[in-house]
Design a protein around this motif. Structure first.
Motif, PDB file in Angstrom:
ATOM      1  N   ASP A 109       0.740  23.446 -76.558  1.00 12.37           N
ATOM      2  CA  ASP A 109       1.873  23.978 -77.305  1.00 12.37           C
ATOM      3  C   ASP A 109       1.648  25.476 -77.495  1.00 12.37           C
ATOM      4  N   ALA A 110       2.438  26.300 -76.795  1.00  9.32           N
ATOM      5  CA  ALA A 110       2.222  27.743 -76.826  1.00  9.32           C
ATOM      6  C   ALA A 110       2.474  28.319 -78.214  1.00  9.32           C
ATOM      7  N   ARG A 111       3.314  27.692 -78.994  1.00 10.86           N
ATOM      8  CA  ARG A 111       3.659  28.230 -80.318  1.00 10.86           C
ATOM      9  C   ARG A 111       2.670  27.768 -81.384  1.00 10.86           C
ATOM     10  N   GLY A 112       2.367  26.472 -81.378  1.00 14.23           N
ATOM     11  CA  GLY A 112       1.489  25.936 -82.411  1.00 14.23           C
ATOM     12  C   GLY A 112       0.015  25.967 -82.058  1.00 14.23           C
ATOM     13  N   GLY A 113      -0.294  26.023 -80.741  1.00 13.54           N
ATOM     14  CA  GLY A 113      -1.684  26.110 -80.315  1.00 13.54           C
ATOM     15  C   GLY A 113      -2.393  24.786 -80.148  1.00 13.54           C
ATOM     16  N   SER A 114      -1.695  23.661 -80.322  1.00 16.04           N
ATOM     17  CA  SER A 114      -2.354  22.363 -80.173  1.00 16.04           C
ATOM     18  C   SER A 114      -2.313  21.895 -78.722  1.00 16.04           C
ATOM     19  N   VAL A 115      -3.272  21.060 -78.370  1.00 12.72           N
ATOM     20  CA  VAL A 115      -3.274  20.414 -77.052  1.00 12.72           C
ATOM     21  C   VAL A 115      -2.434  19.146 -77.166  1.00 12.72           C
ATOM     22  N   LEU A 116      -1.319  19.113 -76.443  1.00 13.84           N
ATOM     23  CA  LEU A 116      -0.362  18.013 -76.577  1.00 13.84           C
ATOM     24  C   LEU A 116      -0.785  16.779 -75.783  1.00 13.84           C
ATOM     25  N   TRP A 117      -1.353  16.983 -74.618  1.00 12.29           N
ATOM     26  CA  TRP A 117      -1.870  15.863 -73.842  1.00 12.29           C
ATOM     27  C   TRP A 117      -2.867  16.348 -72.795  1.00 12.29           C
ATOM     28  N   VAL A 118      -3.740  15.426 -72.393  1.00 14.00           N
ATOM     29  CA  VAL A 118      -4.728  15.675 -71.344  1.00 14.00           C
ATOM     30  C   VAL A 118      -4.732  14.482 -70.400  1.00 14.00           C
ATOM     31  N   SER A 119      -4.698  14.752 -69.095  1.00 16.86           N
ATOM     32  CA  SER A 119      -4.808  13.702 -68.086  1.00 16.86           C
ATOM     33  C   SER A 119      -6.074  13.955 -67.262  1.00 16.86           C
ATOM     34  N   ARG A 120      -6.923  12.930 -67.143  1.00 13.01           N
ATOM     35  CA  ARG A 120      -8.159  13.048 -66.356  1.00 13.01           C
ATOM     36  C   ARG A 120      -8.170  12.056 -65.186  1.00 13.01           C
ATOM     37  N   GLU A 121      -7.007  11.471 -64.838  1.00 12.61           N
ATOM     38  CA  GLU A 121      -7.023  10.409 -63.834  1.00 12.61           C
ATOM     39  C   GLU A 121      -6.857  10.901 -62.401  1.00 12.61           C
ATOM     40  N   LEU A 122      -6.515  12.187 -62.192  1.00 15.58           N
ATOM     41  CA  LEU A 122      -6.378  12.713 -60.840  1.00 15.58           C
ATOM     42  C   LEU A 122      -7.705  13.354 -60.447  1.00 15.58           C
ATOM     43  N   ARG A 123      -8.434  12.656 -59.591  1.00 18.06           N
ATOM     44  CA  ARG A 123      -9.787  13.103 -59.281  1.00 18.06           C
ATOM     45  C   ARG A 123     -10.050  13.050 -57.785  1.00 18.06           C
ATOM     46  N   CYS A 124     -10.874  13.990 -57.339  1.00 22.12           N
ATOM     47  CA  CYS A 124     -11.406  13.952 -55.979  1.00 22.12           C
ATOM     48  C   CYS A 124     -12.695  14.765 -55.967  1.00 22.12           C
ATOM     49  N   GLN A 125     -13.484  14.566 -54.931  1.00 27.25           N
ATOM     50  CA  GLN A 125     -14.717  15.340 -54.773  1.00 27.25           C
ATOM     51  C   GLN A 125     -14.370  16.605 -54.000  1.00 27.25           C
ATOM     52  N   SER A 126     -14.184  17.704 -54.723  1.00 30.54           N
ATOM     53  CA  SER A 126     -13.608  18.899 -54.100  1.00 30.54           C
ATOM     54  C   SER A 126     -14.630  19.756 -53.377  1.00 30.54           C
ATOM     55  N   GLU A 127     -15.885  19.640 -53.679  1.00 33.58           N
ATOM     56  CA  GLU A 127     -17.009  20.407 -53.131  1.00 33.58           C
ATOM     57  C   GLU A 127     -16.975  21.877 -53.535  1.00 33.58           C
ATOM     58  N   ASN A 128     -15.864  22.569 -53.325  1.00 33.34           N
ATOM     59  CA  ASN A 128     -15.805  23.997 -53.610  1.00 33.34           C
ATOM     60  C   ASN A 128     -15.166  24.332 -54.952  1.00 33.34           C
ATOM     61  N   GLY A 129     -14.669  23.316 -55.675  1.00 34.13           N
ATOM     62  CA  GLY A 129     -14.034  23.569 -56.963  1.00 34.13           C
ATOM     63  C   GLY A 129     -12.520  23.563 -56.863  1.00 34.13           C
ATOM     64  N   PRO A 130     -11.835  23.805 -57.987  1.00 33.46           N
ATOM     65  CA  PRO A 130     -10.375  23.718 -58.008  1.00 33.46           C
ATOM     66  C   PRO A 130      -9.721  24.886 -57.288  1.00 33.46           C
ATOM     67  N   GLY A 131      -8.529  24.632 -56.728  1.00 29.66           N
ATOM     68  CA  GLY A 131      -7.822  25.687 -56.011  1.00 29.66           C
ATOM     69  C   GLY A 131      -6.331  25.696 -56.277  1.00 29.66           C
ATOM     70  N   GLY A 132      -5.616  24.685 -55.814  1.00 26.96           N
ATOM     71  CA  GLY A 132      -4.157  24.689 -55.880  1.00 26.96           C
ATOM     72  C   GLY A 132      -3.626  24.667 -57.302  1.00 26.96           C
ATOM     73  N   SER A 133      -2.522  25.382 -57.528  1.00 22.94           N
ATOM     74  CA  SER A 133      -1.899  25.466 -58.846  1.00 22.94           C
ATOM     75  C   SER A 133      -0.803  24.407 -58.994  1.00 22.94           C
ATOM     76  N   PRO A 134      -0.467  24.036 -60.231  1.00 22.94           N
ATOM     77  CA  PRO A 134       0.609  23.060 -60.458  1.00 22.94           C
ATOM     78  C   PRO A 134       1.981  23.688 -60.233  1.00 22.94           C
ATOM     79  N   VAL A 135       2.940  22.851 -59.871  1.00 26.44           N
ATOM     80  CA  VAL A 135       4.306  23.301 -59.613  1.00 26.44           C
ATOM     81  C   VAL A 135       5.271  22.478 -60.465  1.00 26.44           C
ATOM     82  N   PRO A 136       6.094  23.114 -61.298  1.00 29.23           N
ATOM     83  CA  PRO A 136       7.045  22.354 -62.111  1.00 29.23           C
ATOM     84  C   PRO A 136       8.298  22.014 -61.308  1.00 29.23           C
ATOM     85  N   TRP A 137       8.815  20.827 -61.564  1.00 23.14           N
ATOM     86  CA  TRP A 137      10.106  20.417 -60.986  1.00 23.14           C
ATOM     87  C   TRP A 137      10.776  19.453 -61.963  1.00 23.14           C
ATOM     88  N   ARG A 138      11.884  19.878 -62.531  1.00 21.92           N
ATOM     89  CA  ARG A 138      12.615  19.068 -63.512  1.00 21.92           C
ATOM     90  C   ARG A 138      11.648  18.565 -64.586  1.00 21.92           C
TER      91      ARG A 138
END
Length: 397
Positions: free
Chosen positions: A123-152
């Motif tokens: 929440d950009a205004r209040g500063g709280s963490v509204l939700w966290v998802s940890r179920e999307l996982r893979c062994q990336s070897e080099n670390g995170p790269g691609g950014s999220p894309v919003p759609w509707r």
């Protein structure tokens, strides 16, 4: 023209390490960062052997993944929020960070993606963490790269690791997994050649929205609502691709990182279906994304900083300019000028046009890996390894 002491509206130090680009709202600027408790050399070496990596890796015992909100007018830190804490995170490439994907600022929320460490909403205004998802996982070897894309109502991410390769969509409201689609294209036996670090795009093709996503050896299109695969096109050999594709005039321009860097143009929506129009390997980038300006495609090479202008229709080079340095940030266009930032902290300002014309070279303290950002007033935001800067609106003449 700017420097540490000239034409800087503000400079705000950022703790930790992160290569995500600044995202700018009406009143605020957000970045993500990772504050690490480093592992010992022996621990890092053992973990590299465990995952079978030949790459130079950095490891941490613990990492605090954070979202930092700055006041746009003053640079004052308004929010410094721990979003996710991870014990014994996967090692990453020494040139990467645990906070490399750029967040999304939308509707008073900040959507942060940290690869296999998790995805979250703040929440950009209040500063709280509204939700966290940890179920999307893979062994990336080099670390995170691609950014999220919003759609509707969805947030779309792609993850291509050694063990799993897929595209998925999370619900913006609560983080629920709406769909997850495994890659269907034939992959190579060597797991290191199944990886990818690119960012998907949602564009309209033939009158319908499609998620265009570059994985190892294949370009895919998916229905953003359901995740159903619509088509795929072999465009390899290609793996570990990092550049974000760009689209213009019915063509998508892909950056392939290995086995050799190439720019590949794919025509979309033709009678015969998508097809490769041209490939260009000379001075192609492995990490920086291309920038499309009208009928010109601009790329900068990782080593030597060779800025190349290609004809977007044919792929033929129009001109090249050696800027020097090493590059990971993508060229950014503002007011007819390209801002090209290097790991050495120099930003070259180049006129976008039919001939090469370097207008200025400006240096800041600290390496620049994050791509610059520009707001609606023309102000420039630069992130070095040490701080975020807001450059005044007085751009080079």
């Amino acid at each position: 023209i700017w420097s540490e002491t000239e034409n800087v509206a503000w400079r705000t130090p950022i703790p930790g390490r992160g290569w995500s680009s600044p995202v700018v709202g009406d009143e605020e600027v957000w970045v993500t960062t990772a504050v690490e408790t480093p592992a010992t050399e022996d621990e890092a070496r053992r973990r590299a052997v465990t995952i079978g990596s030949s790459q130079p890796l950095a490891a941490a015992r613990r990492v605090s993944l954070r979202a930092i909100g700055l006041e746009r007018a003053s640079g004052k830190v308004r929010r410094d929020i721990e979003v996710i804490a991870v014990d014994d995170p996967e090692p990453i490439h020494v040139l990467n960070s645990y906070a490399s994907p750029t967040p999304v600022l939308e509707g008073g929320r900040v959507y942060c993606h940290f690869g296999t460490s998790g995805t979250a909403c703040v929440d950009a205004r209040g500063g709280s963490v509204l939700w966290v998802s940890r179920e999307l996982r893979c062994q990336s070897e080099n670390g995170p790269g691609g950014s999220p894309v919003p759609w509707r109502h969805l947030l779309i991410v792609q993850m291509d690791g050694l063990d799993a390769q897929f595209v998925a969509a999370l619900e913006k409201q609560g983080g629920r997994l709406v769909w997850k689609t495994a890659r269907s294209g034939a992959l190579r036996e060597q797991p290191l050649q199944r990886q990818g670090y690119s960012t998907p795009l949602v564009v309209e093709v033939g009158g319908r929205p499609q998620v265009l996503s570059l994985g190892a050896d294949w370009l895919y299109a998916y229905d953003p609502a359901s995740g159903a695969e619509l088509w795929k096109l072999a465009c390899g050999p290609a793996w570990c691709s990092t550049p974000r594709p760009v689209v213009g005039d019915g063509t998508i321009y892909l950056g392939i990182s290995f086995p050799r860097a190439e720019v590949v143009a794919v025509r979309l929506g033709g009678a015969a279906g998508p097809e490769v129009a041209w490939r260009a390997a000379r001075q192609a980038p492995q990490v920086p994304s291309p920038t499309l300006v009208g009928d010109a495609l601009y790329t900068v090479s990782d080593r030597g900083g060779i800025l190349t202008c290609l004809d977007a229709q044919s792929g033929q080079p129009r001109w090249s300019e050696r800027l020097g340095g090493n590059h990971a940030a993508s060229p950014v266009l503002a007011a007819g000028r390209l801002y090209v930032a290097s790991r050495e902290g120099e930003v070259a300002v180049v006129e976008a046009g039919a001939a090469s014309k370097v207008l200025a070279r400006n240096r800041l303290e600290g390496a620049i890996t994050a791509s610059p950002a520009v707001d609606s007033s023309g102000a420039l935001y630069l992130r070095t390894e040490k701080a975020v800067y807001r450059i005044k609106e007085s751009m080079p003449r």
